[in-house]
Motif scaffolding. Structure first.
Motif, short mmCIF file in Angstrom:
data_model
loop_
_atom_site.label_atom_id
_atom_site.label_comp_id
_atom_site.label_asym_id
_atom_site.label_seq_id
_atom_site.Cartn_x
_atom_site.Cartn_y
_atom_site.Cartn_z
N THR A 1 -1.10 7.98 8.21
CA THR A 1 -1.02 8.58 7.13
C THR A 1 -1.00 10.21 7.31
O THR A 1 -1.05 10.65 8.93
CB THR A 1 -2.44 8.29 6.04
OG1 THR A 1 -2.40 9.43 4.96
CG2 THR A 1 -3.68 9.49 7.34
N ILE B 1 -0.28 11.86 -1.71
CA ILE B 1 -1.08 11.05 -0.66
C ILE B 1 0.35 10.93 0.56
O ILE B 1 1.43 9.80 -0.47
CB ILE B 1 -2.02 10.32 -0.51
CG1 ILE B 1 -3.06 11.11 -0.66
CG2 ILE B 1 -2.14 9.96 1.21
CD1 ILE B 1 -4.55 10.05 -1.00
N ASP C 1 -2.29 12.91 5.33
CA ASP C 1 -3.45 13.67 4.79
C ASP C 1 -4.31 13.89 5.28
O ASP C 1 -5.16 13.02 6.36
CB ASP C 1 -3.18 13.04 3.39
CG ASP C 1 -4.43 14.10 1.89
OD1 ASP C 1 -3.73 14.22 1.51
OD2 ASP C 1 -5.56 13.40 2.57
N GLY D 1 -4.42 2.74 8.94
CA GLY D 1 -4.07 3.43 8.17
C GLY D 1 -4.78 5.15 8.56
O GLY D 1 -3.69 5.71 8.26
N TYR E 1 -4.60 6.73 -3.85
CA TYR E 1 -4.12 5.21 -2.49
C TYR E 1 -6.05 5.38 -1.71
O TYR E 1 -6.38 4.81 -1.52
CB TYR E 1 -3.58 5.84 -1.48
CG TYR E 1 -3.26 5.50 -0.52
CD1 TYR E 1 -2.84 3.73 0.21
CD2 TYR E 1 -3.41 6.14 1.34
CE1 TYR E 1 -3.35 3.47 1.10
CE2 TYR E 1 -2.83 5.71 2.47
CZ TYR E 1 -2.57 4.34 2.73
OH TYR E 1 -2.23 3.27 3.62
N ASP E 2 -6.50 6.91 -1.54
CA ASP E 2 -7.67 7.19 -1.24
C ASP E 2 -8.63 6.37 -2.33
O ASP E 2 -9.80 6.07 -1.63
CB ASP E 2 -8.26 8.28 -1.73
CG ASP E 2 -7.95 9.58 -0.19
OD1 ASP E 2 -7.32 8.92 0.39
OD2 ASP E 2 -7.46 10.64 -0.94
N LEU F 1 2.53 9.71 3.59
CA LEU F 1 2.62 8.82 4.79
C LEU F 1 3.91 9.62 6.20
O LEU F 1 5.20 9.36 5.84
CB LEU F 1 2.54 7.32 4.64
CG LEU F 1 1.64 6.40 3.57
CD1 LEU F 1 1.76 4.82 3.90
CD2 LEU F 1 0.76 6.88 4.21
N ASN G 1 -7.35 11.95 3.58
CA ASN G 1 -7.32 9.76 3.81
C ASN G 1 -7.46 9.14 5.18
O ASN G 1 -8.28 8.16 5.49
CB ASN G 1 -5.58 10.15 3.33
CG ASN G 1 -5.60 8.30 3.27
OD1 ASN G 1 -4.77 7.62 4.06
ND2 ASN G 1 -5.57 7.90 1.86
#
Lengths: 496, 117, 328
Positions: free
Chosen positions: A132, A73, A134, A128, C149-150, A75, A137
């Motif tokens: 992000t 993932i 993703d 968040g 992280y998820d 950021l 996510n």
């Protein structure tokens, strides 16, 4: 960039997130508030640092677990997310600094640790989403922020908060699930979840039905979350019956984060790749924006409850934001992003005034505040200035974004004049509903002798800080304009 | 096999809409939440279906099957997360319903609206 | 054979769903939705998703049924008869279904190895797990490390739901506590009922043992913190039903539950922070040990423990909060 600096994107999220479990373990009187406020201010400081790095031209990326994207993932912070981070963390910090007394009134003492933990989680969820890169996510953090907001709103003193929050929960979950379906369908066709990778790989399959279906699901799901007309029906009650300080926080940023995701997805992933998608985007969004502006303002004019009036005005203001984006030009998107910032300032200030009034009056209705300006002169003066910013009078922040919006409308060709007329009409409607409150507070006689005093100092002080920011950014709008222009250029694929 | 694959997607579509129908039409708040969980369950099925691989097995790689075919682990991970999100939403929703019952004495939407008038 | 079985199960799934929505007896709806979850779990198993099947069975059929039943005990057992016909909504829903079905015709062929899902990211996980983490269960590797992280976010979703329910309901008996004829948990439990008591007591140790096995075996077979947390919570809830809620609270008091909720979430976060302190990125477990592969395995073990602790704490807190509301 120092080693510590490079961790800022993830610290932005985990500082408030990991403080939340600590807060529920604290049960001394003021401690939960102090810790929560400190964490929120810390998040604000991180957001400021990130914004400065972005303005200095750095691209900020971070791979979690040190796994490279698209497998891990990632950021990423750019001009758009930096501006939104400022809004979100700023709104949370202001509301917390101002709100200790107001929240003491609404939330019993022994429930406060849980409440402040939920507050931090809402903040961390919103942050968040913003940092992000993703797609899945985003869903996870959307759910953190949503669940936490349900908890915050359910703390409202009126029992009507409960059905309101239930409706919000049902509609919010449908919205998030629609988004999840859309992401799943895109993943099925492209094999990736990373947004940038997705935009790159979607090109080959852009004309296939699952992708079109995905675009529909994602747009509707996020429109639900963003309260875009006619999917706004959860918003007025949720904002009205929430604790006053929660309204300040959420009204300033929660729906706007959903708009952020919508714009990001649409401009990055769909519009460059899907043939005719930009036309469809305008075709749906433009009429809905205009309806939102007109219906929201009209209902606000006849609404007797103050917070509900403000909430309906928010429905209209969300219309302005989507209107700018639906023009599909750099100047339109700039206006849209800028209005996200400026409306947060104006509406944040107005809801802070509502909180000031709520400290002294039980039922916030227009008739109940008759003559209140004599007793609470500072509060009502703040209301007048913030109201002017909401209307868009020159010299306030609200004017800047309306000006950009009008300019962008003129550029959009034949229908430009019609759009400008509608914007002006709705501004006049804003004059009307702001005036109704001013008229009641300044020119009506109180029915009985009001034995009330000015609002508590910290609350009043923070209200004025936000009001003065409305004025400051009306005269010196340099920073927000730079970030908004940067964001719009990014969204339209022009590298600045 | 191909027909079964299509049938999986059809069941996804039908389940999704059964759930949505229950959420929209039912007035009982608990029934709405049950509908919501059906609605989410449909999405779980969509993800897991797309991860299936012809001749594959569960993605647990041991020495015995190291050269075999495995179904896609990623959708499974995503759905593990989604299941947990679903039960969290359900728990919070039920908490709100219990409070509504205590404040209003009913959990039928129309009766609540009647009281609020 | 599998194909026929698949068709059969899916059709059964649809029939159950319709029955859930149709039934006006909420108790029947809840029991059917437990069955629905079990059927769904079998479907997931056929689609090679062993971890998901285990979770759906534990969460969908177990925990969510218990929570729904507790809520029913406090609120209502029957749904009111619908007052007006809902033909309009039905027509819209049917049209939307047909549109969706039409759109799925463009999906890649089912289980086709050349479908994009199996091309881009997925093979990397299958290859990289053996090399970088060296555990058999790729799902655990992706869940805990590649997309850790998820999972951190997911733990905090559970955490939020837990503190939300505690915020809403607190721990005090509600106003309905006096008049409520349906008792969720008898203070004396089911002690007078011989068969549930004997069978239940025999089951509890095995459920606990299985929960611990699922917790610590997640790297080798299906399982992990979420499933284990749900199972352990289920064992303690069963104990509460048999012996009375107060006996369960004596074993694990409320203050300990709050500690578990916060502690598990913090444990996960702190492991992540160690990545930063030891000079790498957040949630990089490789740096936890001098051997990166050992570090990854260690990190996975600790975060799974954190997940299990928080999930157990949250589920038990929610159960006790619901039960306290219904007490007489």
């Amino acid at each position: 960039m120092t080693a510590f600096h490079s961790h800022l994107p993830v610290l932005q999220v985990i500082v408030p997130m990991l403080t939340a479990p600590l807060v529920i373990l604290l049960n001394q009187k003021r401690l939960p508030w102090i810790v929560a406020t400190a964490a929120s201010l810390c998040a604000f400081a991180i957001a400021v640092t990130l914004a400065m790095s972005v303005m200095a031209g750095q691209t900020i990326q971070y791979s979690l677990g040190a796994w490279p994207a698209p497998w891990g993932i990632e950021l990423a912070v750019d001009a758009f997310s930096a501006l939104m981070l400022l809004v979100v963390t700023g709104a949370s910090s202001v509301a917390l600094l101002a709100g200790a007394q107001s929240l003491d009134k609404d939330i019993e003492h022994h429930r406060q640790p849980l409440f402040y933990a939920a507050w931090l989680l809402a903040l961390s969820g919103l942050a968040g989403i913003l940092v992000t890169a993703d797609a899945f996510n985003i869903f996870v953090f959307m759910e953190i922020s949503s669940l936490a907001s349900y908890v915050l709103i359910s703390g409202g003193p009126d029992k009507r908060a409960l059905p309101a929050v239930f409706k919000y929960l049902v509609m919010g979950t449908i919205g998030a699930t629609f988004y999840l379906i859309g992401v799943g369908l895109i993943y099925m066709m492209t094999g990736t979840l990373n947004l940038a990778d997705m935009a790159f790989r979607i090109e080959d399959v852009a004309d296939q039905t699952p992708i079109l279906l995905a675009a529909g699901f994602i747009t509707i799901g996020l429109a639900l979350k963003a309260a875009i007309f006619p999917l706004h029906i959860w918003l007025p009650n949720a904002y009205t019956y929430a604790p006053n300080m929660v309204t300040v926080f959420l009204a300033a940023c929660a729906t706007k984060v959903a708009i952020y995701v919508l714009l990001r997805f649409d401009f990055f992933v769909f519009q460059p790749n899907l043939v005719g998608h930009d036309f469809q985007f305008t075709f749906f969004l433009l009429p809905l924006s205009l309806l939102a502006i007109l219906v929201g303002s009209s209902v606000a004019i006849f609404e007797p409850k103050l917070k509900r009036l403000m909430a309906w005005s928010s429905v209209a203001q969300i219309g302005y934001i989507t209107l700018g984006a639906s023009l599909l030009s750099v100047s339109g998107t700039t206006a849209s992003v800028l209005h996200i910032f400026n409306h947060s300032l104006a509406k944040g200030a107005l809801f802070l005034v509502m909180a000031c009034l709520g400290m002294r009056i039980a039922q916030l209705r227009i008739d109940n505040i008759a003559g209140i300006a004599q007793k609470m002169p500072w509060t009502m003066a703040a209301f007048v200035l913030a109201g002017l910013s909401l209307i868009g009078v020159p010299g306030t922040a609200g004017f800047i974004s309306k000006w950009y919006l009008i300019t962008a409308s003129f550029e959009s060709g034949a229908m430009g004049i019609a759009l400008v007329v509608i914007i002006l009409i709705s501004s006049l409607m804003a004059v009307v509903y702001i005036w109704r409150i001013v008229e009641s507070a300044y020119f009506r006689q109180p029915e009985e002798d009001l034995v009330i005093t000015e609002a508590p100092i910290p609350l009043l002080l923070m209200t004025w800080v936000v009001v003065l920011m409305n004025v400051y950014f009306g005269f010196a709008p340099g920073v927000p304009i730079e970030l908004a222009t940067g964001a719009a250029e990014l969204l339209h694929g022009q590298t600045p | 096999m191909e027909l079964l694959g299509l049938y999986y997607y059809w069941v996804f579509a039908i389940l999704l809409m059964i759930g949505l129908y229950a959420v929209i039409v039912k007035l009982n708040l608990i029934k709405k939440l049950i509908g919501l969980s059906l609605f989410q369950a449909a999405v779980f099925l969509l993800y897991i279906t797309m991860g299936k691989l012809e001749g594959g097995t569960a993605p647990i790689v041991t020495d015995a099957n190291a050269n075999g075919l495995f179904s896609n682990p990623l959708p499974q991970v995503l759905i593990l997360t989604a299941i947990v999100v679903g039960i969290s939403t359900m728990a919070l929703g039920l908490g709100i319903v219990i409070r509504i019952k205590e404040e209003y004495g009913t959990i039928e939407e129309d009766e609540i609206q009647e009281i609020d008038k | 054979m599998t194909v026929i079985f698949g068709f059969f199960l899916l059709t059964l799934l649809l029939i159950t769903a319709v029955a859930i929505v149709q039934s006006q007896n909420l108790f029947v709806s809840v029991m059917l939705s437990g069955m629905f979850s079990l059927l769904l779990a079998v479907n997931f198993f056929l689609l090679d998703a062993a971890d998901v099947a285990l979770t759906e069975a534990a969460v969908g059929a177990g925990i969510s049924t218990v929570l729904l039943l507790s809520a029913l005990a406090i609120t209502a057992k029957h749904e009111k008869a619908p007052s007006s016909s809902r033909v309009g909504a039905l027509i819209i829903v049917i049209i939307a279904t047909l549109v969706l079905i039409y759109a799925t015709l463009g999906n890649p062929q089912f289980a086709d190895p050349n479908a994009p899902v199996h091309q881009h990211v997925a093979p990397w996980y299958l290859d990289k797990t053996a090399e970088a983490i060296d555990i058999p269960n790729v799902v655990t590797a992706v869940l805990g490390s590649f997309r850790g992280y998820d999972t951190l976010g997911e733990v905090f979703v559970v955490f939020t739901a837990g503190i939300g329910v505690l915020f809403l309901l607190g721990t005090q008996p509600g106003p309905f506590a006096q008049s409520n004829p349906f008792k969720l948990t008898d203070p004396k439990g089911l002690r007078h009922y011989l068969i549930p008591r004997v069978v239940g007591r025999m089951l509890i140790p095995f459920i606990l043992l299985f929960g611990l096995y699922v917790q610590f075996h997640g790297e080798y077979g299906p399982g992990g913190g979420f499933q284990a947390g749900a199972l352990i919570a289920a064992a303690i809830i069963l104990f509460a039903l048999l012996e009375g809620e107060n006996s369960a609270l004596k074993v694990i008091p409320r203050s300990v539950l709050i500690g578990l909720i916060a502690g598990g979430a913090l444990l996960y976060g702190v492991v992540g922070l160690f990545g930063i302190f030891l000079g790498s990125n957040f949630l990089d477990y490789s740096v936890l040990s001098s051997n990166p592969v050992k570090g990854q395995q260690m990190g996975l073990l600790i975060i799974e423990a954190g997940v299990g602790i928080t999930v157990t704490g949250v589920l038990l807190s929610i159960f006790h909060a619901f039960a306290a509301r219904g007490k007489f």
